[in-house]
Design an enzyme around this catalytic site. Structure first.
Site, mmCIF file in Angstrom:
data_model
loop_
_atom_site.group_PDB
_atom_site.id
_atom_site.type_symbol
_atom_site.label_atom_id
_atom_site.label_comp_id
_atom_site.label_asym_id
_atom_site.label_seq_id
_atom_site.Cartn_x
_atom_site.Cartn_y
_atom_site.Cartn_z
ATOM 1 N N GLY A 10 5.756 5.939 54.433
ATOM 2 C CA GLY A 10 5.756 4.503 54.671
ATOM 3 C C GLY A 10 7.136 3.894 54.682
ATOM 4 N N THR A 11 7.309 2.975 55.567
ATOM 5 C CA THR A 11 8.478 2.112 55.689
ATOM 6 C C THR A 11 9.582 2.722 56.537
ATOM 7 O OG1 THR A 11 9.089 0.304 54.224
ATOM 8 C CG2 THR A 11 10.395 2.196 54.034
ATOM 9 N N THR A 12 10.353 1.843 57.110
ATOM 10 C CA THR A 12 11.599 2.221 57.775
ATOM 11 C C THR A 12 12.651 1.190 57.398
ATOM 12 O OG1 THR A 12 10.393 3.176 59.650
ATOM 13 C CG2 THR A 12 12.734 2.711 59.970
ATOM 14 N N LYS A 43 11.483 -5.179 50.870
ATOM 15 C CA LYS A 43 12.111 -3.877 50.636
ATOM 16 C C LYS A 43 13.634 -3.940 50.612
ATOM 17 C CE LYS A 43 8.099 -1.895 52.863
ATOM 18 N NZ LYS A 43 7.565 -1.180 54.022
ATOM 19 N N SER A 139 9.849 6.824 56.610
ATOM 20 C CA SER A 139 9.008 7.657 57.467
ATOM 21 C C SER A 139 9.301 7.491 58.948
ATOM 22 C CB SER A 139 7.534 7.344 57.202
ATOM 23 O OG SER A 139 7.268 5.969 57.444
#
Length: 206
Positions: A10-12, A43, A139
């Site tokens: 998860g997340t970029t 984030k 990810s």
């Protein structure tokens, strides 16, 4: 307990060094395995007026580290009388992560800021630290790098850096199911920390 790789899904996050400052960008989706459990997670975290970190990984671990880094940065400022440098913050984070590598914090971090000049560091889960002009984590990082590698240029303006960071995140959103929902972009210049999201971010992209 979820497998380590599953917890790291998860997340970029993306970071770029520009002529006048640093740009950090991230999506706002948080996932647990294959489940989207939140769509508006922050984030990118302000540590001081000229320091911030972006984290990809376990939300609880990242927030715990953010609280610790804020406390250390405040203590440093009150003791020394000036803000901690970007390199010092990145090194502190790397030392914390390396010291806990057998019971690791599940995260990969981009540390950006402005002291004498804009600087960006990437810090991995066990404290490996690298300084670069641009970096991505999470990810969707492979998709983000496909844009950054081909379109980043040194001495680009902060406004152009914002557009490139958003483009890199949007490519990840299209290709990575664990990246999505909203966008947060942060700039750090000699004038300080500023966030862009929603309508304000859309205005910057025109």
């Amino acid at each position: 307990m979820l497998h380590l790789k599953e917890k790291l899904k998860g997340t970029t996050t993306v970071g770029l060094v520009c002529k006048e400052g640093v740009v950090l960008a991230a999506d706002t989706r948080a996932s647990l395995g294959n489940i989207i459990y939140a769509k508006n997670v922050t984030k990118i975290h302000k540590i001081d007026e000229h320091l911030a970190i972006a984290g990809a990984g376990d939300v609880g671990d990242i927030l715990n580290l953010v609280r610790l880094l804020k406390a250390e940065a405040n203590l440093y400022k009150s003791t020394v009388g000036k803000e901690m440098s970007v390199k010092a913050l990145a090194t502190l984070l790397a030392n914390i992560l390396n010291g806990s590598k057998y019971f690791p914090y599940l995260g990969w971090f981009l540390v950006g800021g402005y002291d004498e000049k804009p600087r960006l560091f990437s810090v991995d889960m066990v404290g490996g630290i690298t300084e670069d002009n641009y970096a991505a984590a999470g990810s969707g990082m492979e998709f983000a790098y496909s844009i950054l590698d081909s379109e980043y240029r040194e001495e680009m303006s902060v406004n152009d850096g914002i557009k490139l960071a958003v483009k890199a995140i949007n490519v990840a959103i299209k290709r990575d199911v664990f990246t999505g929902d909203g966008l947060l972009v942060v700039t750090i210049t000699k004038d300080g920390y500023k966030e862009y999201r929603g309508a304000e971010l859309e205005k910057m992209l025109k």
